[in-house]
Structure formats: C-alpha cells, structure tokens
Scaffold this active site. Structure first.
Site, PDB file in Angstrom:
ATOM      1  N   ASN A  36       0.868  -1.179   0.000  1.00 36.00           N
ATOM      2  CA  ASN A  36       0.000   0.000   0.000  1.00 36.00           C
ATOM      3  C   ASN A  36       0.904   1.228   0.000  1.00 36.00           C
ATOM      4  O   ASN A  36       1.491   1.567   1.024  1.00 36.00           O
ATOM      5  CB  ASN A  36      -0.890  -0.020   1.258  1.00 36.00           C
ATOM      6  CG  ASN A  36      -1.719   1.248   1.382  1.00 36.00           C
ATOM      7  OD1 ASN A  36      -1.815   2.031   0.438  1.00 36.00           O
ATOM      8  ND2 ASN A  36      -2.308   1.464   2.551  1.00 36.00           N
ATOM      9  N   TRP A  37       1.016   1.854  -1.157  1.00 39.80           N
ATOM     10  CA  TRP A  37       1.920   3.006  -1.268  1.00 39.80           C
ATOM     11  C   TRP A  37       1.299   4.295  -0.749  1.00 39.80           C
ATOM     12  O   TRP A  37       1.956   5.334  -0.715  1.00 39.80           O
ATOM     13  CB  TRP A  37       2.365   3.181  -2.726  1.00 39.80           C
ATOM     14  CG  TRP A  37       3.291   2.103  -3.200  1.00 39.80           C
ATOM     15  CD1 TRP A  37       3.952   1.179  -2.423  1.00 39.80           C
ATOM     16  CD2 TRP A  37       3.682   1.831  -4.553  1.00 39.80           C
ATOM     17  NE1 TRP A  37       4.721   0.367  -3.216  1.00 39.80           N
ATOM     18  CE2 TRP A  37       4.569   0.733  -4.530  1.00 39.80           C
ATOM     19  CE3 TRP A  37       3.360   2.406  -5.787  1.00 39.80           C
ATOM     20  CZ2 TRP A  37       5.150   0.202  -5.684  1.00 39.80           C
ATOM     21  CZ3 TRP A  37       3.928   1.881  -6.931  1.00 39.80           C
ATOM     22  CH2 TRP A  37       4.822   0.790  -6.884  1.00 39.80           C
ATOM     23  N   LYS A  38       0.029   4.285  -0.438  1.00 39.86           N
ATOM     24  CA  LYS A  38      -0.656   5.483   0.072  1.00 39.86           C
ATOM     25  C   LYS A  38      -0.432   6.655  -0.901  1.00 39.86           C
ATOM     26  O   LYS A  38      -0.442   6.459  -2.108  1.00 39.86           O
ATOM     27  CB  LYS A  38      -0.187   5.791   1.488  1.00 39.86           C
ATOM     28  CG  LYS A  38      -0.246   4.542   2.386  1.00 39.86           C
ATOM     29  CD  LYS A  38      -0.011   4.835   3.820  1.00 39.86           C
ATOM     30  CE  LYS A  38      -0.027   3.526   4.604  1.00 39.86           C
ATOM     31  NZ  LYS A  38       0.010   3.718   6.024  1.00 39.86           N
ATOM     32  N   HIS A  89      -9.459   1.115   4.877  1.00 41.61           N
ATOM     33  CA  HIS A  89      -8.181   1.321   5.579  1.00 41.61           C
ATOM     34  C   HIS A  89      -8.421   2.276   6.749  1.00 41.61           C
ATOM     35  O   HIS A  89      -9.244   3.194   6.656  1.00 41.61           O
ATOM     36  CB  HIS A  89      -7.150   1.901   4.599  1.00 41.61           C
ATOM     37  CG  HIS A  89      -5.768   1.915   5.173  1.00 41.61           C
ATOM     38  ND1 HIS A  89      -5.334   2.887   6.035  1.00 41.61           N
ATOM     39  CD2 HIS A  89      -4.743   1.043   5.029  1.00 41.61           C
ATOM     40  CE1 HIS A  89      -4.091   2.624   6.396  1.00 41.61           C
ATOM     41  NE2 HIS A  89      -3.703   1.504   5.797  1.00 41.61           N
ATOM     42  N   GLU A 128      -6.864   4.737   7.731  1.00 40.94           N
ATOM     43  CA  GLU A 128      -6.695   6.157   7.383  1.00 40.94           C
ATOM     44  C   GLU A 128      -7.960   6.699   6.716  1.00 40.94           C
ATOM     45  O   GLU A 128      -8.323   7.856   6.905  1.00 40.94           O
ATOM     46  CB  GLU A 128      -5.446   6.325   6.498  1.00 40.94           C
ATOM     47  CG  GLU A 128      -4.182   6.147   7.336  1.00 40.94           C
ATOM     48  CD  GLU A 128      -2.983   5.633   6.578  1.00 40.94           C
ATOM     49  OE1 GLU A 128      -2.948   5.724   5.340  1.00 40.94           O
ATOM     50  OE2 GLU A 128      -2.055   5.130   7.250  1.00 40.94           O
ATOM     51  N   GLU A 182      -5.232  -4.684  10.808  1.00 42.18           N
ATOM     52  CA  GLU A 182      -4.161  -3.710  10.999  1.00 42.18           C
ATOM     53  C   GLU A 182      -4.426  -2.902  12.268  1.00 42.18           C
ATOM     54  O   GLU A 182      -5.184  -1.916  12.233  1.00 42.18           O
ATOM     55  CB  GLU A 182      -4.105  -2.748   9.812  1.00 42.18           C
ATOM     56  CG  GLU A 182      -3.884  -3.416   8.472  1.00 42.18           C
ATOM     57  CD  GLU A 182      -3.342  -2.429   7.457  1.00 42.18           C
ATOM     58  OE1 GLU A 182      -2.224  -2.634   7.000  1.00 42.18           O
ATOM     59  OE2 GLU A 182      -4.040  -1.448   7.147  1.00 42.18           O
ATOM     60  N   GLY A 207       2.744   2.349  10.717  1.00 43.03           N
ATOM     61  CA  GLY A 207       3.701   3.436  10.503  1.00 43.03           C
ATOM     62  C   GLY A 207       4.419   3.881  11.765  1.00 43.03           C
ATOM     63  O   GLY A 207       5.069   4.925  11.775  1.00 43.03           O
ATOM     64  N   SER A 230       3.667  -2.120  10.370  1.00 35.15           N
ATOM     65  CA  SER A 230       5.125  -2.177  10.497  1.00 35.15           C
ATOM     66  C   SER A 230       5.708  -3.549  10.160  1.00 35.15           C
ATOM     67  O   SER A 230       6.646  -4.004  10.814  1.00 35.15           O
ATOM     68  CB  SER A 230       5.551  -1.704  11.893  1.00 35.15           C
ATOM     69  OG  SER A 230       5.114  -0.381  12.106  1.00 35.15           O
ATOM     70  N   GLY A 287       2.919  -1.002   4.330  1.00 38.25           N
ATOM     71  CA  GLY A 287       3.042   0.394   3.937  1.00 38.25           C
ATOM     72  C   GLY A 287       4.507   0.756   3.709  1.00 38.25           C
ATOM     73  O   GLY A 287       5.077   0.526   2.649  1.00 38.25           O
ATOM     74  N   GLY A 288       5.148   1.306   4.734  1.00 38.21           N
ATOM     75  CA  GLY A 288       6.505   1.858   4.621  1.00 38.21           C
ATOM     76  C   GLY A 288       7.505   0.934   3.943  1.00 38.21           C
ATOM     77  O   GLY A 288       8.260   1.360   3.053  1.00 38.21           O
TER      78      GLY A 288
HETATM   79  C1  PEP Z   1      -0.690   0.249   6.225  1.00 33.50           C
HETATM   80  O1  PEP Z   1      -0.986   1.425   6.354  1.00 33.50           O
HETATM   81  O2  PEP Z   1      -1.432  -0.501   5.562  1.00 33.50           O
HETATM   82  C2  PEP Z   1       0.526  -0.231   6.881  1.00 33.50           C
HETATM   83  C3  PEP Z   1       0.522  -1.442   7.345  1.00 33.50           C
HETATM   84  O3  PEP Z   1       1.570   0.645   7.014  1.00 33.50           O
HETATM   85  P1  PEP Z   1       3.028   0.318   7.671  1.00 33.50           P
HETATM   86  O4  PEP Z   1       3.504  -0.982   7.067  1.00 33.50           O
HETATM   87  O5  PEP Z   1       3.885   1.485   7.258  1.00 33.50           O
HETATM   88  O6  PEP Z   1       2.833   0.215   9.142  1.00 33.50           O
END
Ligand code: PEP
Length: 250
Positions: free
Chosen positions: A10-12, A95, A97, A167, A173, A212, A233-234
């Site tokens: 997920n590149w957001k 999600h 967010e 999640e 993040g 994470s 994500g990251g």
């Molecule tokens: C996400 O937002 O889907 C996510 C899991 O982000 P991160 O891996 O950066 O915690």
C-alpha cells in the site's frame, strides 16, 4: 486449510508515475518465482501506467479506494468499472486512514466491498483497533463488529474470494508491530466470525496482518496459523525490502 499467501503493498499518497514504473522495473525480476499472490496498490494517478507495466507478470494491481456508486455526480471519486478498466484485480477498502481521516463507516465499506465483487475486483477489507480500544480490552468486540458490518453485504457464494486485513492502528507506521502471538489471537477471533458469517467458506478467506511489517519480522508473523499474508506500507516503498517480504513471507 492451506491458503495461498498474499502480500500487498500500500503506497498510500506516494510515488509519481515515473517512480512507480521505476519500482516495477526493479521489482518484477526479484519476485518472479514468488510462491504467493503479490499485489501493488499505487496512488490512482499511477494505476493505468503501472497496470500496463505489470501486465503478463505474476504481480497484480490494486486500488487504494473506490466509490460504491456506479457513475454520476461524485466529484473526485472512481467507480469499480474505472478500476477494472485500468487493470485492477483488487482494491483496498476501509483502511484505518480512510476511516479515521475521512469518516468512512463500516456500512460504507460494506457497500464498496459489494460493488467491487460485482465487478469481479477482490476487496481487501481492513479492520483494526486503536491503542485506546486495546488498552480498554475492546479489541475483540470492536474488530469483530467492524468485520460483521463491513462484510454484511458479501454474497455467501463469493465469500471465499475476499481478503481481510487486520491492521492494529497503533502499529501502522509507528515501528511497533503486534507480536506474532498478539496478531494470531485477533486473527483467530476474526476467523471465528468469518465462520459464523460464511460457514466453511470462512476457512478459505485469507487474513493479512498489517502494521510495520518488515523483512525481519514477516516470516515469524506468517508462521502463525491464521496469518495468511501482509499488507505493507513503509517497507513496500523500496523494491528490495518489499521483494524480501514477498520472498520470506510467501
Ligand atoms: C498500512 O498502512 O497498511 C501499513 C501497514 O503501514 P506500515 O507498514 O507502514 O505500518
């Protein structure tokens, strides 16, 4: 039951078209032998070009959001037909967010998931508790409720095709990961709810963990009985780290 692992990036709100294409150029050769489903969710502006770049590969395209409406006066929104048109086979919905920053409810998420399946795009339906909810011992009731409401409009005959992503918000993040045991406990609860909703087909639904996830922790997380993949994500922004996640986790 053996479920095929699914690792999704997920590149957001990150990466231009050029950056997405450069990622694909490096990433595809690194994961060509992956024993897992591999999914990239770029921002909407890069969907078309990235979809073309990964055509014929073992990597699938996902949107990060969708409208439940088929067409009309919904400024800024994209329909399921538009996502199918640019090659999406998955879409992330609900999600945290979107839920916390844009006020999306589980009822709205349910409408999106239903519309996606009708277009043969597989929804990745997200859920997860806040730190306050975890500390108040509300994780099971809150996440269980999110799952029941967000999947309320899934046709039983199609249930096995959907993907759920657990999640915990406090792990997204932040560098804080739920321990594999903490994650498994919630995944097992979700599995139970899926069984109540969909009977034996609940066993076939893949449940990703997100929060994470990194090359260093993916294998241990995925060794848990009910963890079938990761939403990342990251650590999905660089081809090297996401390919390691795919190859360690798959
Ligand atoms: C996400 O937002 O889907 C996510 C899991 O982000 P991160 O891996 O950066 O915690």
């Amino acid at each position: 039951m053996a479920r095929r692992p699914i690792l999704a990036a997920n590149w957001k709100m990150q990466k231009t078209v050029g950056e997405a294409l450069a990622f694909a150029g490096s990433f595809l050769p690194l994961v060509k032998d992956a024993a897992a489903d591999v999914v990239l969710a770029p921002p909407a502006t890069a969907l078309h070009a990235l979809g073309q770049a990964i055509q014929g590969s073992n990597v699938a395209l996902a949107a990060q959001n969708v409208s439940p409406e088929p067409k009309g006066a919904f400024t800024g929104e994209l329909s399921t037909e538009m996502l199918a048109d640019v090659g999406c086979s998955y879409a992330i919905v609900g999600h945290s967010e979107r839920r916390t920053l844009f006020g999306e409810t589980s009822a709205f998420v349910a409408a999106k998931a239903e519309a996606l399946l009708a277009q043969n795009i597989l929804p990745i339906v997200c859920c997860g508790e806040s730190l306050e909810q975890r500390e108040a011992n509300q994780t099971f009731s809150y996440v269980g409720g999110q799952i029941r409401e967000s999947l309320a409009r899934i046709d039983k005959a199609r249930a096995a095709e959907i993907v759920v992503a657990y999640e915990p918000i406090w792990a997204i993040g932040t560098g804080k990961t739920a321990t594999p045991e903490m994650a498994q406990e919630v995944h097992a609860m979700i599995r139970g709810v899926l069984g109540e909703l969909f009977g034996a087909d609940g066993e076939a639904i893949r449940i990703q963990y997100g929060g994470s996830v990194k090359p260093a922790n993916v294998a241990e997380l995925m060794s848990q009985t009910d963890i079938d993949g990761a939403l990342v994500g990251g650590a999905s922004l660089e081809p090297e780290s996401f390919s390691q996640i795919v190859n360690f986790g798959g």
